[in-house]
Design a protein around this motif. Structure first.
Motif, short mmCIF file in Angstrom:
data_model
loop_
_atom_site.label_atom_id
_atom_site.label_comp_id
_atom_site.label_asym_id
_atom_site.label_seq_id
_atom_site.Cartn_x
_atom_site.Cartn_y
_atom_site.Cartn_z
N GLU A 23 0.83 -1.21 0.00
CA GLU A 23 0.00 0.00 0.00
C GLU A 23 0.87 1.26 0.00
O GLU A 23 0.59 2.23 -0.73
CB GLU A 23 -0.91 -0.02 1.23
CG GLU A 23 -1.87 1.15 1.32
CD GLU A 23 -2.70 1.12 2.60
OE1 GLU A 23 -3.42 2.11 2.83
OE2 GLU A 23 -2.61 0.14 3.37
N ARG A 26 2.51 1.65 -3.54
CA ARG A 26 1.56 2.13 -4.55
C ARG A 26 1.27 3.63 -4.36
O ARG A 26 1.19 4.38 -5.33
CB ARG A 26 0.24 1.35 -4.45
CG ARG A 26 0.30 -0.06 -5.02
CD ARG A 26 -1.09 -0.63 -5.18
NE ARG A 26 -1.82 -0.69 -3.91
CZ ARG A 26 -1.79 -1.72 -3.07
NH1 ARG A 26 -1.05 -2.78 -3.35
NH2 ARG A 26 -2.50 -1.69 -1.96
N THR A 27 1.15 4.03 -3.11
CA THR A 27 0.84 5.43 -2.83
C THR A 27 1.97 6.34 -3.26
O THR A 27 1.74 7.38 -3.89
CB THR A 27 0.55 5.60 -1.32
OG1 THR A 27 -0.56 4.78 -0.95
CG2 THR A 27 0.23 7.05 -0.99
N LYS A 30 2.45 7.17 -6.98
CA LYS A 30 1.55 8.16 -7.59
C LYS A 30 2.27 9.47 -7.89
O LYS A 30 1.88 10.20 -8.79
CB LYS A 30 0.35 8.43 -6.67
CG LYS A 30 -0.59 7.26 -6.49
CD LYS A 30 -1.70 7.60 -5.50
CE LYS A 30 -2.63 6.41 -5.28
NZ LYS A 30 -3.70 6.71 -4.28
N LYS A 112 -2.30 7.44 3.63
CA LYS A 112 -3.22 8.19 2.77
C LYS A 112 -2.90 9.69 2.71
O LYS A 112 -3.31 10.37 1.77
CB LYS A 112 -4.66 7.99 3.24
CG LYS A 112 -5.19 6.59 2.97
CD LYS A 112 -6.59 6.41 3.56
CE LYS A 112 -7.07 4.97 3.37
NZ LYS A 112 -8.38 4.74 4.03
N PRO A 115 -0.04 11.49 -0.56
CA PRO A 115 -0.24 12.10 -1.88
C PRO A 115 -0.69 13.56 -1.85
O PRO A 115 -0.51 14.29 -2.82
CB PRO A 115 -1.33 11.22 -2.51
CG PRO A 115 -1.30 9.95 -1.75
CD PRO A 115 -0.91 10.33 -0.37
#
Length: 297
Positions: A23, A26-27, A30, A112, A115
């Motif tokens: 996770e 992937r973040t 971005k 979270k 980004p």
């Protein structure tokens, strides 16, 4: 090409670090073309990885671990010519630096916020040739924190340190302390010295409520007298953030200090055994740029 480094402590968070790694990768992908994962295996690895990220001009370094991993990474980043933006995914018991920055203590929620690329400048401290994020402490209660077991941390959280501290005051005597600070000098008998950089110390988020992560100031508390009745009186003050108003507590604000004692003592640095006294320390104001939630900027 933007590059990010994840410094992963695989034993943190009941070993959930590796479960969260995909996770996190992937973040970061971005807004980075390259994401490198460096896994710690021994003490000092996180510091070395962070220093290497500075040398190779990485844009971002993210710590996935507890306060120990964060502390090592901070020592690797500190005073480098190039310092990447720093992210914290908290996986420890206390996570003081994350608390002070309003970073979510739930690691998935902390991922979270990355980004959004909201940043906040934060101070760090320097004691002799070592760097720290939260607190310096001197005295039997500070030394008692070394006795806190992993089981106690899991069961009691921050109160584990408090329990061991209360055990430590029995049969302890005060020591003579000399503190040179920006306004002059304090000299006297003390049981405990706490020098806080942030409002969160040992998980108590109101111990130093006036401390801001970027105010450039140490918030210094000298506990001059301590006894069982006195301790019962101090507890409500501590919880309410009124410790500096207690009659037996001397409160000092300073950007630098020198501390010496009448006996052989060791200063606790961010919860770990550190340097023997005497020591000198100063604030490196707004030295690091950290990812924070948008409302925390």
């Amino acid at each position: 090409m933007k590059k990010a480094m994840i410094i992963l402590n695989p034993s943190s968070g009941k070993e959930q670090a590796k479960d969260l790694l995909p996770e996190a990768e992937r973040t970061l992908q971005k807004f980075h073309e390259e994401v490198t994962v460096c896994e710690t295996r021994k003490e000092g690895d996180a510091e070395e990885f962070a220093r290497k990220a500075c040398e190779l001009h990485y844009d971002t370094v993210v710590s996935m671990g507890g306060d120990g991993t964060v502390s090592e990474a901070v020592n690797g980043l500190a005073e480098q010519e190039h310092r990447p933006d720093f992210g914290i995914i908290p996986l420890g018991t206390v996570n003081d630096f994350a608390r002070a920055l309003n970073i979510p203590l739930d690691p998935s929620e902390a991922i979270k916020i990355l980004p959004s690329q909201h940043y906040k400048k934060a101070d760090i401290g320097k004691i002799n040739d070592r760097h720290f994020m939260n607190v310096l402490a001197v005295g039997a209660i500070a030394e008692a924190s070394y006795n806190v077991s992993t089981e106690q941390k899991t069961l009691l959280g921050p109160f584990a340190y408090f329990v061991e501290g209360m055990k430590a005051i029995i049969n302890k005597t005060p020591f003579s302390l000399t503190i040179s600070h920006d306004q002059g000098e304090w000299e006297g008998k003390a049981y405990l010295l706490i020098t806080a950089l942030t409002n969160s110390v040992g998980g108590f988020e109101k111990l130093a409520p006036h401390a801001k992560v970027n105010d450039g100031i140490f918030h210094i508390y000298v506990v001059k007298n301590i006894s069982f009745p006195g301790t019962l009186n101090i507890i409500p003050k501590l919880i309410k953030g009124e410790l500096k108003e207690h009659n037996d507590v001397e409160y000092i604000k300073s950007a630098s200090l020198k501390v010496s004692a009448s006996e052989q003592l060791v200063v606790n640095i961010d919860g770990d055994e550190g340097e023997p006294l005497p020591f000198q320390a100063n604030v490196l104001k707004q030295h690091l740029s950290l990812f924070v939630p948008p409302e925390g900027n």
